[in-house]
Design an enzyme around this catalytic site. Structure first.
Site, PDB file in Angstrom:
ATOM      1  N   GLY A 161     -12.407  -0.683  -3.197  1.00 11.40           N
ATOM      2  CA  GLY A 161     -13.106  -0.293  -1.948  1.00 11.40           C
ATOM      3  C   GLY A 161     -12.749   1.179  -1.636  1.00 11.40           C
ATOM      4  N   ARG A 162     -12.394   1.729  -0.393  1.00  9.95           N
ATOM      5  CA  ARG A 162     -12.334   3.212  -0.282  1.00  9.95           C
ATOM      6  C   ARG A 162     -11.230   3.652  -1.194  1.00  9.95           C
ATOM      7  NH1 ARG A 162     -13.385   1.404   5.311  1.00  9.95           N
ATOM      8  NH2 ARG A 162     -11.067   0.836   5.139  1.00  9.95           N
ATOM      9  N   ILE A 163     -10.059   3.303  -1.062  1.00 11.94           N
ATOM     10  CA  ILE A 163      -8.816   3.828  -1.816  1.00 11.94           C
ATOM     11  C   ILE A 163      -9.352   3.853  -3.316  1.00 11.94           C
ATOM     12  CG2 ILE A 163      -6.461   3.715  -2.233  1.00 11.94           C
ATOM     13  CD1 ILE A 163      -6.080   2.778   0.775  1.00 11.94           C
ATOM     14  N   ARG A 183     -14.357  -8.000  -5.591  1.00 13.69           N
ATOM     15  CA  ARG A 183     -15.115  -9.282  -5.033  1.00 13.69           C
ATOM     16  C   ARG A 183     -16.544  -8.970  -5.351  1.00 13.69           C
ATOM     17  NH1 ARG A 183     -13.761  -9.724   0.853  1.00 13.69           N
ATOM     18  NH2 ARG A 183     -13.520  -7.701   0.332  1.00 13.69           N
ATOM     19  N   THR A 243      -0.069   0.856  -5.042  1.00 12.78           N
ATOM     20  CA  THR A 243       0.275   1.359  -3.638  1.00 12.78           C
ATOM     21  C   THR A 243      -0.191   0.600  -2.671  1.00 12.78           C
ATOM     22  OG1 THR A 243      -1.778   2.723  -4.257  1.00 12.78           O
ATOM     23  CG2 THR A 243       0.460   3.525  -4.806  1.00 12.78           C
ATOM     24  N   ARG A 245       0.119  -3.521  -1.506  1.00  7.12           N
ATOM     25  CA  ARG A 245       1.073  -4.273  -0.965  1.00  7.12           C
ATOM     26  C   ARG A 245       1.916  -4.972  -1.871  1.00  7.12           C
ATOM     27  NH1 ARG A 245       0.367  -1.420   3.005  1.00  7.12           N
ATOM     28  NH2 ARG A 245      -0.039  -2.122   5.173  1.00  7.12           N
ATOM     29  N   GLU A 274       9.616  -5.588   1.862  1.00 14.50           N
ATOM     30  CA  GLU A 274      10.175  -4.358   2.411  1.00 14.50           C
ATOM     31  C   GLU A 274      11.066  -4.433   3.716  1.00 14.50           C
ATOM     32  OE1 GLU A 274       7.007  -1.672   2.790  1.00 14.50           O
ATOM     33  OE2 GLU A 274       6.389  -1.960   0.630  1.00 14.50           O
ATOM     34  N   HIS A 295       7.139   3.604  -0.060  1.00 14.20           N
ATOM     35  CA  HIS A 295       6.302   3.424   0.859  1.00 14.20           C
ATOM     36  C   HIS A 295       5.726   4.507   1.358  1.00 14.20           C
ATOM     37  CE1 HIS A 295       3.523   0.187   3.069  1.00 14.20           C
ATOM     38  NE2 HIS A 295       2.819   1.333   2.825  1.00 14.20           N
ATOM     39  N   GLY A 297       2.829   6.099   0.409  1.00 12.38           N
ATOM     40  CA  GLY A 297       1.335   6.463   0.361  1.00 12.38           C
ATOM     41  C   GLY A 297       0.555   7.138   1.152  1.00 12.38           C
TER      42      GLY A 297
HETATM   43  C1  8YV Z   1       0.950   3.123   6.485  1.00 15.77           C
HETATM   44  C2  8YV Z   1      -0.351   1.341   4.982  1.00 15.77           C
HETATM   45  O1  8YV Z   1       2.091   4.037   6.247  1.00 15.77           O
HETATM   46  O2  8YV Z   1      -1.940   2.046   6.456  1.00 15.77           O
HETATM   47  C3  8YV Z   1      -1.580   1.053   5.650  1.00 15.77           C
HETATM   48  O3  8YV Z   1      -1.932  -0.172   5.664  1.00 15.77           O
HETATM   49  O4  8YV Z   1      -0.030   0.841   4.002  1.00 15.77           O
HETATM   50  C4  8YV Z   1       0.654   2.654   5.204  1.00 15.77           C
HETATM   51  O5  8YV Z   1       0.263   3.602   4.374  1.00 15.77           O
HETATM   52  C5  8YV Z   1       1.598   1.896   7.282  1.00 15.77           C
HETATM   53  O6  8YV Z   1       0.636   0.896   7.227  1.00 15.77           O
HETATM   54  C6  8YV Z   1       1.794   2.265   8.769  1.00 15.77           C
HETATM   55  O7  8YV Z   1       1.786   1.250   9.565  1.00 15.77           O
END
Ligand code: 8YV
Length: 333
Positions: A161-163, A183, A243, A245, A274, A295, A297
C-alpha cells in the site's frame, strides 16, 4: 458552526500543543493534559457524553464500548492511520462515523522501516551499545562486529500500500531488489518504476527473500499472517522487519525461531500485546538478535501535527455537513 453550540470533543491522549490550541478554539475540547491512558470505564464515561471521540492506538473501541455510547456521539475521529482497535461495523450500525489520518505518516513510517532494514543486518544498536557504559573499546578488528550486506539482497514487502510502496522507493536506492505480495497487483507503472516483482504466493516469496518487511494493516485476514508455518519457510539467513502491527506475526513462533537460530534477526517496532514486550524479546535484544523499538514509526513532531490537522479537518467537515475526507468503512467480508 456559528450560532451553534460547539461540539464536545474528547481527546483520549495528549496531542501536540498547536493541535490542542486549535481544537480549543474550534471545539469544546476536553484534553488529557496528563496523557494518562484512559481506562475502559473512563472511555465509557467519555462516549456517553461526547459528540466526538478522538482516540489513538492505545484505546480499545470495541462493540461493547460503542454499545454504551450516548445519543450525542456521532463521530470517532481516530488520531492514527490503523483502525484495528475500532469496531467500525459496530460504529456504523449505531450511526457513528469513523475517520482516520492516512497519508501524513507514510514517509515517516517508511523511514523507520528503512532504518530497521539497515540497523538489523548491520548490527547498529549492538555496535552503539559497545561504547555505552564506560566507553571502553578494544579497537578495530577485521573479524569483529560483522553484519550482513544490504546492497544486492532481495527485499520482500508484505502489503504494497502507501507505506509499502514508500519503503520500496527507499530500499531500491539502497540496492535492494524489490519483491512484494499484496492482495492486488499494483499498477504496471509503479511496478516498472520500482522494478518490483509481484508474488501471488506469499509462501513462495517468503522462502526466497533475504529481508521481509511487514507493511500491511492488521485485519481479521492478516492476524498471524506470518504464522509458525510461514515463518518456517524463511531462510535461516533472513531478517524480518515489522513496523505495521504486532499481531500480523505469531510472536511466540518468531521468538522460537530466533532462539534456535532458524532466522538471522528481526527489527520490531510493534508487538502483539503493546505496551507489553515479551521478556524473551528483550533478552534477544540484549544478545543482538533483535532490534526492538517502542512503536515509534510515525513519531515525528511534523507527522503528529499533520495527523492532528487531519483530525481537525475531519471533525470540521463532519459538523459543516460534508463527508469527512478520511471516512473509514467496514471491511468487505
Ligand atoms: C500512530 C500507527 O502512532 O497510525 C498508526 O496506525 O501505528 C502509529 O504510527 C498511532 O496509531 C497513533 O494512534
Amino acid at each position: 458552526m456559528t450560532g451553534r453550540k460547539k461540539p464536545l470533543v474528547v481527546l483520549t491522549r495528549k496531542l501536540p500543543d498547536a493541535i490542542e490550541t486549535r481544537m480549543r478554539e474550534l471545539f469544546d475540547a476536553r484534553l488529557n493534559v496528563e496523557d494518562r491512558p484512559m481506562t475502559q470505564p473512563e472511555l465509557v464515561a467519555a462516549v456517553k457524553e461526547a459528540d466526538v471521540l478522538v482516540p489513538t492506538v492505545t484505546d480499545r473501541i470495541d462493540a461493547a464500548l460503542i454499545e454504551q455510547a450516548g445519543p450525542n456521539l456521532k463521530l470517532i475521529a481516530n488520531f492514527g492511520n490503523g483502525v484495528d482497535k475500532i469496531d467500525i461495523a459496530a460504529a456504523m450500525a449505531k450511526g457513528i462515523v469513523v475517520t482516520n489520518t492516512p497519508n501524513v505518516l507514510t514517509e515517516d513510517t517508511a523511514d523507520m522501516t528503512m532504518a530497521l532494514i539497515l540497523a538489523t543486518p548491520r548490527r547498529l544498536v549492538e555496535g552503539a551499545n559497545v561504547l555505552k557504559g564506560d566507553g571502553k573499546w578494544a579497537g578495530w578488528s577485521p573479524t569483529w562486529m560483522l553484519g550482513n550486506r544490504i546492497w544486492g539482497k532481495r527485499l520482500g514487502i508484505v502489503g504494497m500500500g502507501r507505506i509499502g510502496t514508500a519503503v520500496a522507493r527507499r530500499a531500491k536506492a539502497f540496492g535492494l531488489s524489490i519483491h512484494y505480495h499484496n492482495r492486488r497487483r499494483v499498477a504496471p507503472a509503479t511496478e516498472d518504476a520500482l522494478e518490483a516483482t509481484y508474488w501471488e504466493s506469499l509462501d513462495q516469496m517468503l522462502a526466497r527473500m533475504d529481508i521481509i518487511s511487514v507493511n500491511c494493516p492488521s485485519t481479521p485476514a492478516t492476524f498471524h499472517l506470518l504464522s509458525a508455518r510461514r515463518l518456517a519457510l524463511m531462510q535461516p539467513s533472513a531478517y524480518l522487519v515489522n513496523t505495521a502491527r504486532g499481531d500480523i506475526i505469531d510472536e511466540d513462533a518468531l521468538i522460537k525461531m530466533l532462539e534456535t537460530g532458524k532466522l538471522a534477526g528481526a527489527g520490531l517496532d510493534v508487538f502483539e500485546h503493546e505496551p507489553a514486550v515479551k521478556p524473551k524479546l528483550v533478552k534477544l535484544a540484549a544478545k543482538g538478535k533483535v532490534v526492538i523499538l517502542p512503536h515509534m514509526g510515525s513519531a515525528t513532531i511534523e507527522g503528529r501535527i499533520d495527523m492532528g490537522e487531519k483530525v481537525i479537518i475531519n471533525i470540521r467537515a463532519f459538523f459543516d455537513g460534508h463527508r469527512p475526507p478520511d471516512r473509514v468503512l467496514p471491511l468487505k467480508a
